[in-house]
Design an enzyme around this catalytic site. Structure first.
Site, PDB file in Angstrom:
ATOM      1  N   SER A 260       0.843  -1.197   0.000  1.00  0.00           N
ATOM      2  CA  SER A 260       0.000   0.000   0.000  1.00  0.00           C
ATOM      3  C   SER A 260       0.872   1.238   0.000  1.00  0.00           C
ATOM      4  CB  SER A 260      -0.900   0.032   1.244  1.00  0.00           C
ATOM      5  OG  SER A 260      -0.167   0.416   2.388  1.00  0.00           O
ATOM      6  N   ASP A 261       0.362   2.326  -0.597  1.00  0.00           N
ATOM      7  CA  ASP A 261       0.992   3.609  -0.344  1.00  0.00           C
ATOM      8  C   ASP A 261       0.732   3.938   1.121  1.00  0.00           C
ATOM      9  OD1 ASP A 261       2.303   6.026  -0.640  1.00  0.00           O
ATOM     10  OD2 ASP A 261       1.257   6.567  -2.486  1.00  0.00           O
ATOM     11  N   TRP A 262       1.528   4.838   1.677  1.00  0.00           N
ATOM     12  CA  TRP A 262       1.460   5.117   3.106  1.00  0.00           C
ATOM     13  C   TRP A 262       0.126   5.807   3.425  1.00  0.00           C
ATOM     14  CZ3 TRP A 262       5.208   2.587   1.520  1.00  0.00           C
ATOM     15  CH2 TRP A 262       6.246   2.147   2.329  1.00  0.00           C
ATOM     16  N   GLY A 264      -2.700   4.337   2.385  1.00  0.00           N
ATOM     17  CA  GLY A 264      -3.562   4.006   1.261  1.00  0.00           C
ATOM     18  C   GLY A 264      -4.638   2.981   1.561  1.00  0.00           C
TER      19      GLY A 264
END
Length: 728
Positions: A260-262, A264
């Site tokens: 995941s993006d941080w 996300g």
């Protein structure tokens, strides 16, 4: 639990550990190692490796000797070390690194060998710093020139981005460093990036936005991919079942781990079932706020384990996720072939400089004012450099791509070193501090004073070199915010025009990851665009300005004369930046040059454009069929007076049919070696037949039109030097 039960569990675990430990046998096949490790892990241990344990690490299994994964930003160099659980710098003294050029600069080289060199060098620095996953590179499409993060990507064309990213990934992963390709997918603007829902046709999705990711999966076997913040079909991309499980993992047969993006991940059940494998940064906004929750409270932590216990999610889902993470660990942190690497070596600075030199694009050169070789400097007794970017460090700011460099060679320092005579300097304007998510307040009086000083100094100059453009401040080229104007910021357009009225011998040098307006273009003698060049910025620039290096970079984006010429603008705010968290890609497949060429909109500078200090002639192109490939050949001859490199580009024109196709689509390119005056080289550009396909929305698959295809060979999309037809 009773003592005898505990003892039995411990004895069983000890017996299992005593068995042949295939997962530790580096000579064993990867899948056998994964299967063996998985069989030895408890449910809790499997869950533990699926989420963060600090800002930039995810857990291993200490009991089994399975190492954790160490991650770090970003694609242009290793980010400075941060504290374990804050965004504060750790203030180490040994984490200074080489800042490599931005990926727009790499794309502008059109040189896959430079891409290989880049991936190798930057991954060596990651390895030396003890990292396993590099958060990058990025291949999102530059749909809008206002995108604050476009400098991290590879331009507006999916073919160019795909072809350039593959060698980068291969080289980096050969060193035991996983690339985490980002941001999957449709993260094409920073405005409302956390919640915008992107509405796009299936055809545009497949032909434009997914295509470079697909190449990275199928051709480079990228180990990890980062999901994007935005939504597609109303579901966040970090746990979008149709996107991740459907397209990425099943259709493309990808075996890596989705990170995941941080911040996300936004939904527990979707995180559990929607294809997410490693959850990072949840309960933060990804950048500025700290979490009051422990890492075990992440969606893929205790809540996921509870879903498993309650039978709401099958154990097979857990095993699949854990297998993907184990696969990544064995490919990186427990890979015996992972290189030791090195940091700030002269070899890395050489790679940085070479990429910068090949990526710089010469846009205008009236009366051959460039190069500024020693013979010309004899008539320029008073040289004035104007502009903040002549001295400003452009490795600072930008968000997650900010870098802590050991050395930054500024353009002004490099100019003074190159030429013995004194070079005067006037700042001309200022932009304030580079701050994330905050615009520094500027003093109008100070701005006016700096401008007045530059104009006064210009009166005594024989030559002016203006060095400006964009920087990495908020609302320039910076994460979490788009540009607010197509114009150059801080009054630069007005300053350039007024300088040009005083001295006609003026060369404008700009930095930045995006196109911009040039209302002063006819008033200046030369224009050079540099992107961001990294630690060797000044050296690379001055080598091109002086003629030591002949410019060979070409634009990976279209420079429009005015903002309104970009294809999506005609559709209003719904098309960008969106209305009520919904954005509609109404231009479909006609992104960038596809729109300009197909609708006869004249750009300021077309896609693929770039001047040289020499000239090149193109021979008549020919084609041959080699299996499932079409090979286009053309002979390039240097007909000028200095050595240089040329980039030949092949654009496909499909036969007429009921299917709407762009007039031209890039399907191949090649760059010559350094050709001496009079020297020739025949380029062989291989184009797989699949590149003739389009996405058929009625059949939900790739299709091909029967009929003759035209391959246009040229120096840019608007400078075609020869054509050849091929029947499919």
């Amino acid at each position: 639990m009773k003592k005898n039960t505990i003892l039995a569990v411990l004895m069983a675990m000890a017996a299992m550990t005593a068995q042949a430990q295939t997962y530790l046998d580096t000579n064993a096949p990867l899948e056998e190692r994964v299967k063996d490790a998985l069989s030895r892990m408890t449910t809790h241990e499997k869950v533990q490796i699926l989420h963060a344990q600090s800002k930039f690490t995810s857990a291993g299994v200490p009991r089994l000797g399975i190492r954790q994964l160490n991650m770090d930003d970003g694609p242009h160099g290793v980010r400075e070390e941060l504290e374990w659980n804050t965004w504060n710098p750790a203030k180490w003294t040994n984490d200074y690194i080489v800042a490599f050029p931005s990926l727009t600069c790499l794309a502008a080289t059109w040189n896959t060998e430079m891409s290989t060199a880049y991936g190798n060098a930057v991954s060596e620095e990651f390895a030396f710093r003890g990292k396993d996953i590099m958060l990058g590179p990025g291949v999102n499409i530059q749909r809008t020139p206002l995108n604050g993060r476009a400098f991290e990507y590879m331009g507006e064309d999916p073919f160019l981005a795909g072809e350039m990213v593959v060698p980068y990934i291969k080289a980096a992963q050969a060193n035991g460093i996983a690339c985490c390709l980002k941001h999957f997918v449709l993260n094409d603007q920073e405005t409302d990036r956390f919640g915008i829902n992107v509405n796009v046709s299936d055809r545009a999705m497949r032909e434009i936005y997914l295509r470079p990711f697909q190449k990275a999966v199928e051709k480079a076997h990228v180990y990890t991919i980062m999901g994007s913040y935005n939504k597609w079909k109303g579901v966040h991309c970090c746990h979008n079942d149709e996107l991740l499980n459907g397209i990425l993992k099943k259709e493309w047969n990808w075996d890596g781990a989705l990170v995941s993006d941080w911040g996300g991940a936004t939904n527990g059940l979707e995180a559990a079932t929607g294809g997410l494998d490693i959850e990072m940064g949840t309960y933060t906004d990804g950048k500025t706020k700290e979490s009051e929750f422990g890492y075990e409270m992440y969606y893929l932590g205790n809540p996921f384990e509870q879903l498993l216990k309650d039978g709401k999610v099958p154990m097979s889902v857990l095993d699949e996720k854990a297998s993907r993470v184990l696969r990544t660990i064995f490919r990186t942190s427990m890979n015996p072939k992972k290189v030791i690497g090195n940091q700030c070596s002269e070899a890395h600075y050489d790679v940085c400089r070479q990429i910068g030199e090949e990526g710089i694009v010469l846009l205008k050169n009236e009366k051959n004012i460039l190069p500024l070789d020693p013979s010309k400097w004899t008539k320029y007794h008073n040289v004035l450099v104007v502009g903040e970017n002549a001295t400003r460090s452009l490795t600072q700011g930008g968000g997650s791509s900010e870098l802590k460099t050991l050395r930054d060679i500024s353009p002004l320092d490099a100019l003074k070193k190159q030429y013995e005579q004194m070079v005067d300097y006037a700042q001309g304007y200022y932009s304030g501090k580079a701050m994330y998510d905050h615009v520094d307040k500027l003093d109008e009086a100070k701005q006016a004073e700096l401008k007045a000083q530059a104009l006064e100094a210009a009166k005594g100059a024989d030559l002016i070199i203006f060095i400006g453009g964009l920087n990495k401040n908020t609302h320039q080229d910076c994460e979490n915010g788009d540009r607010e104007s197509y114009d150059l910021p801080y009054g630069q357009n007005e300053l350039i025009s007024e300088l040009a009225k005083i001295q006609k011998n003026i060369v404008v040098v700009t930095f930045g990851g995006n196109p911009y307006s040039m209302p002063w273009l006819k008033e200046v003698a030369g224009v050079v665009h540099c992107w961001y060049l990294g630690s060797e910025s000044g050296t690379a620039l001055v080598n091109v300005l002086s003629g030591e290096v002949c410019p060979s970079g070409k634009l990976p984006v279209t420079f429009a004369e005015k903002y309104e010429d970009y294809p999506y603008v005609q559709y209003g705010k719904e098309a960008y930046p969106g209305v009520n968290k919904e954005v509609y890609y109404k231009e479909g497949i006609f992104v960038g040059y596809r729109h300009f060429s197909s609708n006869n909109v004249k750009p300021l500078f077309p896609f693929g454009f770039g001047l040289s200090y020499t000239k090149f002639a193109y021979g008549k192109p020919t084609t041959t069929m080699e299996g499932d490939n079409i090979v286009v050949q053309t002979t390039i001859t240097n007909t000028g007076k200095v050595a240089g490199k040329e980039i030949a580009q092949v654009y496909l024109s499909a036969p007429k049919s009921n299917v709407e196709r762009p007039v031209k689509e890039l399907k191949g390119f090649g760059k010559t070696k350094l050709l001496q005056p009079g020297e020739s080289e025949t380029l062989r550009i291989t184009i797989p037949k699949e590149e003739l396909n389009y996405w058929d929305e009625t059949k939900h698959g790739w299709a091909r039109i029967t009929g003759p295809y035209t391959f246009n060979v040229g120096a840019s999309v608007d400078d075609i030097r020869g054509k050849v037809e091929v029947d499919n």
